[in-house]
Design a protein around this motif. Structure first.
Motif, PDB file in Angstrom:
ATOM      1  N   LEU A   7       0.814  -1.196   0.000  1.00 35.31           N
ATOM      2  CA  LEU A   7       0.000   0.000   0.000  1.00 35.31           C
ATOM      3  C   LEU A   7       0.859   1.262   0.000  1.00 35.31           C
ATOM      4  O   LEU A   7       0.558   2.217  -0.706  1.00 35.31           O
ATOM      5  N   PHE A   8       1.922   1.250   0.793  1.00 35.80           N
ATOM      6  CA  PHE A   8       2.780   2.420   0.910  1.00 35.80           C
ATOM      7  C   PHE A   8       3.374   2.808  -0.440  1.00 35.80           C
ATOM      8  O   PHE A   8       3.410   3.976  -0.798  1.00 35.80           O
ATOM      9  N   THR A   9       3.860   1.823  -1.204  1.00 39.18           N
ATOM     10  CA  THR A   9       4.463   2.125  -2.496  1.00 39.18           C
ATOM     11  C   THR A   9       3.438   2.583  -3.519  1.00 39.18           C
ATOM     12  O   THR A   9       3.796   3.204  -4.519  1.00 39.18           O
ATOM     13  N   ALA A  10       2.160   2.302  -3.262  1.00 34.21           N
ATOM     14  CA  ALA A  10       1.102   2.762  -4.160  1.00 34.21           C
ATOM     15  C   ALA A  10       0.596   4.145  -3.771  1.00 34.21           C
ATOM     16  O   ALA A  10      -0.314   4.673  -4.407  1.00 34.21           O
ATOM     17  N   GLY A  11       1.154   4.743  -2.710  1.00 33.11           N
ATOM     18  CA  GLY A  11       0.779   6.093  -2.314  1.00 33.11           C
ATOM     19  C   GLY A  11      -0.219   6.182  -1.186  1.00 33.11           C
ATOM     20  O   GLY A  11      -0.661   7.270  -0.829  1.00 33.11           O
ATOM     21  N   VAL A  12      -0.588   5.051  -0.606  1.00 34.85           N
ATOM     22  CA  VAL A  12      -1.543   5.056   0.502  1.00 34.85           C
ATOM     23  C   VAL A  12      -0.797   5.394   1.785  1.00 34.85           C
ATOM     24  O   VAL A  12       0.295   4.880   2.049  1.00 34.85           O
ATOM     25  N   ASP A  13      -1.366   6.277   2.615  1.00 31.36           N
ATOM     26  CA  ASP A  13      -0.771   6.641   3.888  1.00 31.36           C
ATOM     27  C   ASP A  13      -0.973   5.493   4.873  1.00 31.36           C
ATOM     28  O   ASP A  13      -2.100   5.106   5.164  1.00 31.36           O
ATOM     29  N   VAL A  14       0.132   4.909   5.360  1.00 29.05           N
ATOM     30  CA  VAL A  14       0.074   3.746   6.238  1.00 29.05           C
ATOM     31  C   VAL A  14       0.497   4.151   7.639  1.00 29.05           C
ATOM     32  O   VAL A  14       1.486   4.860   7.815  1.00 29.05           O
TER      33      VAL A  14
END
Length: 75
Positions: free
Chosen positions: A1-8
């Motif tokens: 998710l992080f590499t796709a731009g989602v704030d984790v």
């Protein structure tokens, strides 16, 4: 998710950690690799048996089966 731009929210995965800056490219700004030595290393000093061959520097017997690992260096 992080590499796709989602704030984790990483706090649930890693406790007590901190963010650090990592280099984006291995050869940028400073050297990360060890310098090569000028003289060959003595095989006996590393706990290895000399191979007794002009192209092979050391020989190590395999522990789990019959065979050898042979090492050398070409320059």
């Amino acid at each position: 998710l992080f590499t796709a731009g989602v704030d984790v929210d990483w706090s649930s995965w890693v406790s007590g950690g901190r963010l650090v800056d990592l280099p984006t490219y291995a050869f940028e700004r400073r050297r990360f690799w060890l310098s090569a030595g000028r003289s060959p290393v003595d095989a006996a000093g590393l706990g290895l048996d000399p191979a007794g061959h002009p192209l092979l520097h050391a020989a190590v017997p395999l522990a789990s089966q019959d065979g050898w690992v042979l090492t050398g260096q070409l320059s």
